[in-house]
Scaffold this motif. Sequence first.
Motif, PDB file in Angstrom:
ATOM      1  N   MET A 310       0.803  -1.225   0.000  1.00 45.70           N
ATOM      2  CA  MET A 310       0.000   0.000   0.000  1.00 45.70           C
ATOM      3  C   MET A 310       0.834   1.272   0.000  1.00 45.70           C
ATOM      4  O   MET A 310       0.287   2.365   0.122  1.00 45.70           O
ATOM      5  N   ARG A 311       2.129   1.147  -0.164  1.00 36.90           N
ATOM      6  CA  ARG A 311       2.998   2.325  -0.063  1.00 36.90           C
ATOM      7  C   ARG A 311       3.448   2.778  -1.435  1.00 36.90           C
ATOM      8  O   ARG A 311       3.940   1.985  -2.237  1.00 36.90           O
ATOM      9  N   GLY A 312       3.275   4.067  -1.714  1.00 33.34           N
ATOM     10  CA  GLY A 312       3.716   4.635  -2.972  1.00 33.34           C
ATOM     11  C   GLY A 312       5.196   4.981  -2.948  1.00 33.34           C
ATOM     12  O   GLY A 312       5.814   5.061  -1.872  1.00 33.34           O
ATOM     13  N   PRO A 313       5.784   5.211  -4.095  1.00 32.56           N
ATOM     14  CA  PRO A 313       7.228   5.464  -4.158  1.00 32.56           C
ATOM     15  C   PRO A 313       7.650   6.744  -3.446  1.00 32.56           C
ATOM     16  O   PRO A 313       8.805   6.880  -3.045  1.00 32.56           O
ATOM     17  N   GLU A 314       6.726   7.691  -3.271  1.00 32.75           N
ATOM     18  CA  GLU A 314       7.059   8.947  -2.603  1.00 32.75           C
ATOM     19  C   GLU A 314       6.879   8.866  -1.094  1.00 32.75           C
ATOM     20  O   GLU A 314       7.173   9.815  -0.377  1.00 32.75           O
ATOM     21  N   GLY A 315       6.397   7.714  -0.582  1.00 38.00           N
ATOM     22  CA  GLY A 315       6.239   7.537   0.854  1.00 38.00           C
ATOM     23  C   GLY A 315       4.820   7.617   1.350  1.00 38.00           C
ATOM     24  O   GLY A 315       4.544   7.267   2.507  1.00 38.00           O
ATOM     25  N   GLY A 316       3.883   8.096   0.524  1.00 44.06           N
ATOM     26  CA  GLY A 316       2.478   8.107   0.911  1.00 44.06           C
ATOM     27  C   GLY A 316       1.855   6.744   0.728  1.00 44.06           C
ATOM     28  O   GLY A 316       2.432   5.835   0.120  1.00 44.06           O
ATOM     29  N   PHE A 317       0.646   6.588   1.251  1.00 44.23           N
ATOM     30  CA  PHE A 317      -0.029   5.295   1.232  1.00 44.23           C
ATOM     31  C   PHE A 317      -1.292   5.345   0.373  1.00 44.23           C
ATOM     32  O   PHE A 317      -2.070   6.297   0.441  1.00 44.23           O
ATOM     33  N   PHE A 318      -1.471   4.286  -0.429  1.00 38.35           N
ATOM     34  CA  PHE A 318      -2.646   4.142  -1.267  1.00 38.35           C
ATOM     35  C   PHE A 318      -3.887   3.934  -0.401  1.00 38.35           C
ATOM     36  O   PHE A 318      -3.804   3.633   0.788  1.00 38.35           O
ATOM     37  N   SER A 319      -5.058   4.035  -1.029  1.00 36.45           N
ATOM     38  CA  SER A 319      -6.314   4.008  -0.283  1.00 36.45           C
ATOM     39  C   SER A 319      -6.886   2.611  -0.067  1.00 36.45           C
ATOM     40  O   SER A 319      -7.315   2.277   1.035  1.00 36.45           O
ATOM     41  N   ALA A 320      -6.916   1.782  -1.132  1.00 40.53           N
ATOM     42  CA  ALA A 320      -7.678   0.538  -1.008  1.00 40.53           C
ATOM     43  C   ALA A 320      -7.305  -0.454  -2.096  1.00 40.53           C
ATOM     44  O   ALA A 320      -6.844  -0.065  -3.174  1.00 40.53           O
ATOM     45  N   LEU A 321      -7.538  -1.718  -1.796  1.00 42.13           N
ATOM     46  CA  LEU A 321      -7.519  -2.790  -2.784  1.00 42.13           C
ATOM     47  C   LEU A 321      -8.946  -3.249  -3.009  1.00 42.13           C
ATOM     48  O   LEU A 321      -9.722  -3.422  -2.058  1.00 42.13           O
ATOM     49  N   ASP A 322      -9.291  -3.488  -4.256  1.00 37.57           N
ATOM     50  CA  ASP A 322     -10.642  -3.862  -4.649  1.00 37.57           C
ATOM     51  C   ASP A 322     -11.026  -5.234  -4.091  1.00 37.57           C
ATOM     52  O   ASP A 322     -10.166  -6.073  -3.807  1.00 37.57           O
ATOM     53  N   ALA A 323     -12.320  -5.461  -3.969  1.00 39.47           N
ATOM     54  CA  ALA A 323     -12.820  -6.785  -3.621  1.00 39.47           C
ATOM     55  C   ALA A 323     -12.775  -7.735  -4.803  1.00 39.47           C
ATOM     56  O   ALA A 323     -12.694  -8.957  -4.629  1.00 39.47           O
ATOM     57  N   ASP A 324     -12.825  -7.206  -6.015  1.00 33.06           N
ATOM     58  CA  ASP A 324     -12.979  -8.018  -7.217  1.00 33.06           C
ATOM     59  C   ASP A 324     -11.669  -8.145  -7.988  1.00 33.06           C
ATOM     60  O   ASP A 324     -10.823  -7.248  -7.967  1.00 33.06           O
TER      61      ASP A 324
END
Length: 683
Positions: A310-324
């Motif tokens: 869940m971590r982006g290359p700039e150090g921030g974090f992504f929001s979610a992974l899909d159910a599908d």
Amino acid sequence: MPNRLASETSPYLLQHAGNPVDWYPWGPEAMEAARARDCPILLSVGYSACHWCHVMERESFEDPRTAALMNELFVCIKVDREERPDVDAVYMEAVQSMTGQGGWPLTAFLDTDGAPFFGGTYFPPEPRHGLPGFAMVLEAVAESWRTRREQIEGTATRIRERLQSATAPRGGEPLTPADLEAAVRQLDGFADERWGGFGGAPKFPPASSLELLIARGALTGDGREDAGRGGGGIVERTLDAMACGGIHDQLGGGFARYAVDAQWLVPHFEKMLYDNALLARAYLHAWQASGVARWRTVCERTLDWMLAEMRGPEGGFFSALDADSEGEEGRYYVWSADEARATLESAGLGGEADAVLAYWGVSARGNWEGRNILNVAGGPHAEAPAALDAARAALLRRRSERVRPGLDDKRICSWNALAIAALADAGAVLARPDYLAAARAAAEFVRERMRDSEGRLIRTWKEGAAPIRAYLEDHAYLTDALVVLYEATFERRFFEAAREVADTMIDRFADPAGGFFTTADDAERLIVRRGDLDDHPIPSGNSAAAFALLRLGALTGERRYGEHAESVLARLGPIAVRHPHAVAHLLRAVDLHAARRREVALAAPAGAGIEALAELARAVRSTLRPHLVLAGGEEGEEVPELMAGRHAVDGQAAAYVCERFTCRAPITDPGALAEALAGADSD
């Protein structure tokens, strides 16, 4: 041809950019189009990881005939609820008041001024399960707009008035300790004594409720629970049931958003950053309070998953992974018995396959739609097979070859703040420098890059800043996260940043009647300016603001912070008494306010660096101390105010244990500090 959503940054809106629906993003252009056409607005709200949002898109929004009907009869607006929580909250409350239920996708019909007059959630393409077909709904609403305009206008006016009255000032006094005790007992009454959690299916991870009970001493040193202090066994039962259930990814770590059943077996497979950050801290605090090793393991596996996926290359974090994935819910995560066994055998683990598959409840019949959701079938005390780690690695390698679920890669300010707090807290307590480094990087990303051209915090970021300014929860969560990061690192810059964010929050969001508004004083005006209240599944902005300001006030001694926190408690206190499960984080703030808070200041000799404070800090963190704030630095440091006048003693680092800035004699021995804190806690 792409529609108007093609220029948006939200992954959810971009998913709909190729629909034949003539979608507008939320904004004045859509409202003006509705007035020009004198037609109602169809508002559809969802988010990228929402399974039923995808279903409705496939069935209706991608269907040319349905899309043509929508375009003919309505101005259609699509909203990402994670990007615009203010819009979502207003219309969700309206739909719930009209229908008695809510959820996503949210479907609302509005007049040309944005006032809702009809709504629902998911509508199927054809009538089924007691729901009308979506085309039928569209035609009926449009017909009513043409032939019963006066009735629609009356409905819209009543709903607008109802929404406005729901946010009217409420009087009251802060809850007393007796009120708090009663609310905790009432919360315990909602507990599922068999499977843990509160209430029946579906079940959402109750992180705030667990944190409240843990903070109030529900766990004793050996991991058992004292029902006399609130909790009644529910904390241990819930933590273990979730960790062993299918809601917990037994291979990769991390938790799904909720379970559709009472026993936590069958998840709704989407994974959200916020759930995992909150649950990681709950398991960390349970381990701190009890020493139960399996809870520390869950905490670390959850944070390790966040860093890995869940971590982006700039150090921030992504929001979610899909159910599908591949158009099917849960496909990425479930197993047939044959595939699981073959995977283990190909990894040379055939001799251990029976034991591993039994441990994870895998059978030829399956436990969900003919396939298997991995879970610890024997519960928390089941003996793990010797080859379990090797089997997990083999199954993970095989799973990585599947089509992955969709990723919502926007960074949300408030959710990143939750991740920062979890990583900083765990990094300090567990002596994990990798967690602390990740927390620092994420904090620097939010502070430096999640800003607009005027320096104001923004809500979301994806390959650049989005033009949506941050909300109350963004400021409240970030204030708390920066305080936690300061306590973990003793780096002054994080405390100063926390204070800056808190001051902005007070200046731009405070409600003169008490508490805080969701939106800033110069934000877009919706049909009502409201304050968020509900702490489930994540803390409300008001509760988070109260909790953060109480802690900031304890570090600074500044009365203004405490007064604004108390205004939240006074205004929302009556809700807490009636609905403790809905406002458990508010009750945590009440508990913190009512407790004898301790302030600890650690002073290192000049020039020695904060490394000289390590042993004293370790003594402070050796057990959970939920009513304590911690400051540290070299002697001569004046920020925060708790550090003013603190000196080392005879060339040794010293600890000052204080209450309301009145301090005991300094302590230089870590063991003596631990004893002093234990004595203070038992006073």
